[in-house]
Design a protein around this motif. Sequence first.
Motif, PDB file in Angstrom:
ATOM      1  N   ALA A 142       0.815  -1.223   0.000  1.00  0.00           N
ATOM      2  CA  ALA A 142       0.000   0.000   0.000  1.00  0.00           C
ATOM      3  C   ALA A 142       0.847   1.270   0.000  1.00  0.00           C
ATOM      4  N   GLN A 143       2.164   1.140  -0.110  1.00  0.00           N
ATOM      5  CA  GLN A 143       3.047   2.286   0.088  1.00  0.00           C
ATOM      6  C   GLN A 143       2.791   3.424  -0.902  1.00  0.00           C
ATOM      7  N   VAL A 144       2.590   3.097  -2.167  1.00  0.00           N
ATOM      8  CA  VAL A 144       2.362   4.151  -3.156  1.00  0.00           C
ATOM      9  C   VAL A 144       1.083   4.923  -2.830  1.00  0.00           C
ATOM     10  N   ALA A 145       0.009   4.212  -2.539  1.00  0.00           N
ATOM     11  CA  ALA A 145      -1.255   4.868  -2.210  1.00  0.00           C
ATOM     12  C   ALA A 145      -1.125   5.705  -0.939  1.00  0.00           C
ATOM     13  N   GLN A 146      -0.432   5.180   0.060  1.00  0.00           N
ATOM     14  CA  GLN A 146      -0.281   5.893   1.324  1.00  0.00           C
ATOM     15  C   GLN A 146       0.492   7.195   1.157  1.00  0.00           C
ATOM     16  N   GLU A 147       1.634   7.110   0.501  1.00  0.00           N
ATOM     17  CA  GLU A 147       2.495   8.295   0.442  1.00  0.00           C
ATOM     18  C   GLU A 147       1.984   9.332  -0.560  1.00  0.00           C
ATOM     19  N   THR A 148       1.401   8.896  -1.669  1.00  0.00           N
ATOM     20  CA  THR A 148       0.843   9.893  -2.589  1.00  0.00           C
ATOM     21  C   THR A 148      -0.350  10.604  -1.948  1.00  0.00           C
ATOM     22  N   ALA A 149      -1.134   9.877  -1.156  1.00  0.00           N
ATOM     23  CA  ALA A 149      -2.242  10.521  -0.441  1.00  0.00           C
ATOM     24  C   ALA A 149      -1.716  11.522   0.575  1.00  0.00           C
ATOM     25  N   ALA A 150      -0.617  11.184   1.253  1.00  0.00           N
ATOM     26  CA  ALA A 150      -0.023  12.102   2.221  1.00  0.00           C
ATOM     27  C   ALA A 150       0.507  13.353   1.535  1.00  0.00           C
ATOM     28  N   ILE A 151       1.119  13.193   0.367  1.00  0.00           N
ATOM     29  CA  ILE A 151       1.626  14.347  -0.383  1.00  0.00           C
ATOM     30  C   ILE A 151       0.472  15.250  -0.801  1.00  0.00           C
ATOM     31  N   ASP A 152      -0.603  14.645  -1.279  1.00  0.00           N
ATOM     32  CA  ASP A 152      -1.768  15.429  -1.688  1.00  0.00           C
ATOM     33  C   ASP A 152      -2.387  16.159  -0.502  1.00  0.00           C
ATOM     34  N   ALA A 153      -2.468  15.476   0.645  1.00  0.00           N
ATOM     35  CA  ALA A 153      -3.016  16.114   1.846  1.00  0.00           C
ATOM     36  C   ALA A 153      -2.122  17.261   2.305  1.00  0.00           C
ATOM     37  N   ALA A 154      -0.817  17.075   2.192  1.00  0.00           N
ATOM     38  CA  ALA A 154       0.119  18.127   2.592  1.00  0.00           C
ATOM     39  C   ALA A 154      -0.047  19.366   1.713  1.00  0.00           C
ATOM     40  N   LYS A 155      -0.216  19.144   0.419  1.00  0.00           N
ATOM     41  CA  LYS A 155      -0.413  20.280  -0.488  1.00  0.00           C
ATOM     42  C   LYS A 155      -1.693  21.024  -0.150  1.00  0.00           C
ATOM     43  N   GLN A 156      -2.753  20.270   0.127  1.00  0.00           N
ATOM     44  CA  GLN A 156      -4.034  20.890   0.468  1.00  0.00           C
ATOM     45  C   GLN A 156      -3.950  21.668   1.777  1.00  0.00           C
ATOM     46  N   ALA A 157      -3.128  21.165   2.713  1.00  0.00           N
ATOM     47  CA  ALA A 157      -2.999  21.822   4.019  1.00  0.00           C
ATOM     48  C   ALA A 157      -2.011  22.979   3.999  1.00  0.00           C
ATOM     49  N   GLY A 158      -1.329  23.196   2.882  1.00  0.00           N
ATOM     50  CA  GLY A 158      -0.400  24.310   2.789  1.00  0.00           C
ATOM     51  C   GLY A 158       0.982  24.025   3.331  1.00  0.00           C
ATOM     52  N   VAL A 159       1.345  22.743   3.454  1.00  0.00           N
ATOM     53  CA  VAL A 159       2.695  22.384   3.893  1.00  0.00           C
ATOM     54  C   VAL A 159       3.691  22.871   2.841  1.00  0.00           C
ATOM     55  N   GLY A 160       4.781  23.503   3.297  1.00  0.00           N
ATOM     56  CA  GLY A 160       5.707  24.121   2.362  1.00  0.00           C
ATOM     57  C   GLY A 160       6.772  23.209   1.809  1.00  0.00           C
ATOM     58  N   ARG A 161       7.157  22.174   2.591  1.00  0.00           N
ATOM     59  CA  ARG A 161       8.252  21.306   2.136  1.00  0.00           C
ATOM     60  C   ARG A 161       8.064  19.901   2.682  1.00  0.00           C
TER      61      ARG A 161
END
Length: 285
Positions: free
Chosen positions: A76-95
């Motif tokens: 599930a690693q690809v699904a987990q980490e791509t979802a985390a990246i998308d959530a980070a972008k939505q939350a305004g995480v800078g890096r």
Amino acid sequence: MILISGATGGIGGEVCRIFKETGTPFRALCRKREQVADFRENGSDAVLGDFDQPETLSSAMQGVETLFLITPPTQAQVAQETAAIDAAKQAGVGRIVKISASDSNVRSPVPWAKSHALIDHHLRASGIDWTILKPTAFMQNFLWFKDAVAKGFLPQVTGSGSVSWVDTRDVARVAAAVLTESGHEGATYFLTGPETLEMKEAAARLSKAIGHRVRYFDLPSPMFWAILRLTGNSRWMSKGLVVQFSDVVAGHHDIDPTFEIERLTGKRPHSFTDFIQDHLQAFSR
């Protein structure tokens, strides 16, 4: 604020320990309420979040400037980490500082090497500033075979191939430095130990340290797979490890030492001898 995923694991946990020791503010991302409670009892910020439930990540990332992204190798690693990246972008995480792998490649027969490559591409295309850390195989993987070593043999399928084994503690030190410094945006760092070792040399180092002979057994792949299963690895993990060691390592495709750890942290990485000494009790009879 820096959000640390994998906060109860080997590398993420070590990053948390370093930050606690240096007084660096951080927030630990935990899957279980009791883990959150443990961090808070020790005076650290912690929050619930589960990569398998992306909807839980948005609130966990509120106010976060930098995310340390690491997950264990699973299907599930690809699904987990791509979802985390998308959530980070939505939350305004800078890096995002991500742990990848030195052998990542979208056509790799090693499942997690392919997964990391796919995730790396997704991160670089996300629009978020990124830093990617690519360690080689971990010295801590030798602990899978501690019982066998204690009985006098080191099972593997690497032939005469060598690996620039790296200690996870050194990977964590690099992560801690990169997470708290500027100037690493858009950088990819390949992280290795200070030397390359064949299994015969690894067995000789173990023999010298623990006081009895340890012989390297270059096993047939099915037998090595069975040993991995007996030491608690899943079928998927065991199959991947057999391919990695019998193909990437035995085929002499691993990378030479890069000395990036010393350059980035100002301190030499642990040698394999250092690692053995620090885990001597685990390997001893």
